[in-house]
Design a protein around this motif. Structure first.
Motif, short mmCIF file in Angstrom:
data_model
loop_
_atom_site.label_atom_id
_atom_site.label_comp_id
_atom_site.label_asym_id
_atom_site.label_seq_id
_atom_site.Cartn_x
_atom_site.Cartn_y
_atom_site.Cartn_z
N TYR A 140 -11.38 14.83 34.48
CA TYR A 140 -10.79 15.82 33.70
C TYR A 140 -9.40 16.45 34.50
CZ TYR A 140 -14.87 15.29 31.12
OH TYR A 140 -16.18 14.90 30.33
N GLY A 141 -8.94 15.54 35.48
CA GLY A 141 -7.71 15.75 36.19
C GLY A 141 -7.99 17.30 37.11
N ARG A 142 -9.19 17.21 37.42
CA ARG A 142 -9.61 18.52 38.40
C ARG A 142 -9.96 18.08 39.80
NH1 ARG A 142 -11.01 23.59 36.49
NH2 ARG A 142 -12.42 23.81 38.31
N TRP A 143 -9.43 18.55 40.90
CA TRP A 143 -9.56 18.15 42.07
C TRP A 143 -10.53 19.30 42.88
CZ3 TRP A 143 -8.01 14.49 45.68
CH2 TRP A 143 -7.42 13.44 45.26
N GLN A 144 -11.73 18.94 43.45
CA GLN A 144 -12.71 19.84 44.10
C GLN A 144 -13.01 19.54 45.54
OE1 GLN A 144 -14.00 22.74 42.74
NE2 GLN A 144 -12.96 22.65 40.71
N PRO A 161 -21.68 35.48 72.83
CA PRO A 161 -21.22 33.99 72.34
C PRO A 161 -21.02 33.69 70.91
CG PRO A 161 -23.31 34.19 73.70
CD PRO A 161 -22.79 35.55 73.55
N LEU A 162 -20.25 32.96 70.49
CA LEU A 162 -19.77 32.88 69.02
C LEU A 162 -20.19 31.16 68.76
CD1 LEU A 162 -18.54 33.31 66.46
CD2 LEU A 162 -16.35 32.76 67.59
N LYS A 163 -20.81 31.08 67.92
CA LYS A 163 -21.30 29.86 67.37
C LYS A 163 -20.96 29.69 65.84
CE LYS A 163 -23.09 25.51 67.56
NZ LYS A 163 -22.39 24.20 67.99
N ILE A 164 -19.90 28.81 65.46
CA ILE A 164 -19.82 28.75 64.10
C ILE A 164 -20.41 27.10 63.76
CG2 ILE A 164 -18.18 28.72 62.02
CD1 ILE A 164 -16.58 30.49 63.82
N ASP A 165 -21.14 26.81 63.08
CA ASP A 165 -21.96 25.48 62.66
C ASP A 165 -22.36 25.46 61.14
OD1 ASP A 165 -22.86 23.08 62.42
OD2 ASP A 165 -24.48 23.30 64.09
N SER A 166 -21.35 25.04 60.36
CA SER A 166 -21.64 25.40 58.76
C SER A 166 -21.19 24.01 58.03
CB SER A 166 -20.92 26.46 58.50
OG SER A 166 -20.96 26.43 57.15
N THR A 167 -21.91 23.45 57.20
CA THR A 167 -21.50 22.28 56.48
C THR A 167 -21.81 22.56 55.01
OG1 THR A 167 -21.75 20.76 58.29
CG2 THR A 167 -21.97 20.01 55.97
N ARG A 168 -20.95 22.53 54.19
CA ARG A 168 -21.12 22.70 52.86
C ARG A 168 -20.76 21.49 52.01
NH1 ARG A 168 -18.85 27.75 49.21
NH2 ARG A 168 -16.96 26.75 49.82
N THR A 169 -21.50 20.81 51.36
CA THR A 169 -21.28 19.54 50.44
C THR A 169 -21.66 19.78 48.96
OG1 THR A 169 -21.97 18.33 52.52
CG2 THR A 169 -21.65 17.11 50.31
N THR A 170 -20.72 19.42 48.18
CA THR A 170 -20.80 19.17 46.61
C THR A 170 -20.78 17.97 46.01
OG1 THR A 170 -18.67 20.22 46.36
CG2 THR A 170 -20.42 21.78 46.24
N SER A 171 -21.52 17.52 45.00
CA SER A 171 -21.48 16.25 44.50
C SER A 171 -21.93 16.06 43.01
CB SER A 171 -22.28 15.31 45.42
OG SER A 171 -23.45 15.70 45.52
N ASP A 172 -21.94 15.23 42.51
CA ASP A 172 -22.49 15.02 41.31
C ASP A 172 -22.02 15.66 40.16
OD1 ASP A 172 -23.93 13.64 39.15
OD2 ASP A 172 -25.76 14.79 39.53
N PHE A 173 -20.61 16.06 40.16
CA PHE A 173 -20.04 16.83 39.27
C PHE A 173 -20.12 16.26 37.83
CE2 PHE A 173 -17.91 17.82 43.49
CZ PHE A 173 -17.53 19.00 43.20
N ARG A 174 -20.12 17.19 36.85
CA ARG A 174 -20.32 16.70 35.45
C ARG A 174 -19.92 17.94 34.62
NH1 ARG A 174 -26.73 14.96 35.10
NH2 ARG A 174 -26.80 13.68 37.18
N ARG A 175 -19.27 17.49 33.49
CA ARG A 175 -18.67 18.37 32.53
C ARG A 175 -19.71 18.89 31.66
NH1 ARG A 175 -13.77 19.49 29.55
NH2 ARG A 175 -14.10 21.36 28.60
N MET A 176 -19.73 20.29 31.71
CA MET A 176 -20.69 21.18 30.99
C MET A 176 -20.11 21.47 29.63
SD MET A 176 -23.55 21.28 32.74
CE MET A 176 -23.18 19.66 33.06
N PRO A 177 -21.17 21.98 28.77
CA PRO A 177 -20.48 22.58 27.69
C PRO A 177 -19.81 23.81 27.66
CG PRO A 177 -22.80 22.09 27.38
CD PRO A 177 -22.55 22.02 28.74
N ASP A 178 -18.84 23.99 26.88
CA ASP A 178 -18.09 25.25 26.90
C ASP A 178 -18.94 26.40 26.63
OD1 ASP A 178 -15.75 23.65 27.37
OD2 ASP A 178 -14.89 23.69 25.53
N ARG A 179 -18.60 27.67 27.27
CA ARG A 179 -19.36 28.91 26.90
C ARG A 179 -20.99 28.70 27.21
NH1 ARG A 179 -15.72 28.40 22.52
NH2 ARG A 179 -14.57 30.11 22.36
#
Length: 202
Positions: A140-144, A161-179
């Motif tokens: 639907y023309g959307r980039w995520q 000490p500072l340690k940043i180790d983070s991974t966020r993954t999203t997948s399986d995008f589907r259009r949901m009904p409005d409202r």
């Protein structure tokens, strides 16, 4: 691609239910997501001035689009507009651009020199840190953003000490009904999880 163990599933269900029934928790979650999205937008805005670029070839994309690779190096004249963007002064790596869509498909960077915050008193990031950001057209023309991985080490307040180790993954995008309400969305997620569990058992 695999079902969560029962204890993790229970934690996830409790978290979702808490967001559904606790307006303050929901607002906090939304604020965190909006903050992350704002940081990514600020990063994209800074890219033209933050780096010097050179052509590094091309490759085929998932949708038969032409993707162009660029190598990037810190631009010594760049003045970061915010403290968070100081990290770009020590970063180099590669960028992949979807030419037809005029979108960045991937940025992969590594820290090649230390980066100080507050003259090194507040924080210092050590060389060797990495980040990966990927995004794609989800329909639907959307980039995520589909993947954001951060791996940095350093110190806070000179010694801690500072340690940043983070991974966020999203997948399986589907259009949901409005409202779609939050409650309906939660029930939909639960049904999909049950169907996925059933599929794995079969």
């Amino acid at each position: 691609g695999r079902p969560l163990p029962p204890d993790q599933r229970q934690k996830e269900d409790e978290q979702l239910t808490r967001l559904l029934t606790n307006e303050a928790a929901l607002q906090k979650e939304r604020a965190g997501l909006q903050r992350d999205e704002r940081h990514v937008r600020d990063l994209f805005k800074a890219l033209p001035e933050a780096f010097d670029y050179e052509y590094d070839g091309s490759q085929d994309g998932e949708d038969a689009d032409v993707l162009v690779r660029l190598k990037f190096h810190p631009n010594p004249k760049f003045q970061p507009p915010t403290e968070e963007l100081r990290v770009l002064k020590g970063m180099e790596g590669t960028m992949v651009i979807d030419i037809p869509a005029e979108r960045i498909a991937q940025i992969e960077g590594r820290l090649v020199r230390p980066v100080d915050f507050g003259w090194g008193i507040l924080a210092r990031l050590r060389p060797g840190g990495r980040f990966l950001l990927q995004q794609r057209n989800v329909g639907y023309g959307r980039w995520q953003m589909t993947r954001l991985a951060l791996d940095f080490t350093g110190t806070i307040l000179l010694f801690k000490p500072l340690k940043i180790d983070s991974t966020r993954t999203t997948s399986d995008f589907r259009r949901m009904p409005d409202r779609l309400t939050l409650k309906e969305g939660l029930e939909l997620l639960k049904r999909q999880d049950e169907m996925a569990d059933e599929g794995h058992r079969n």
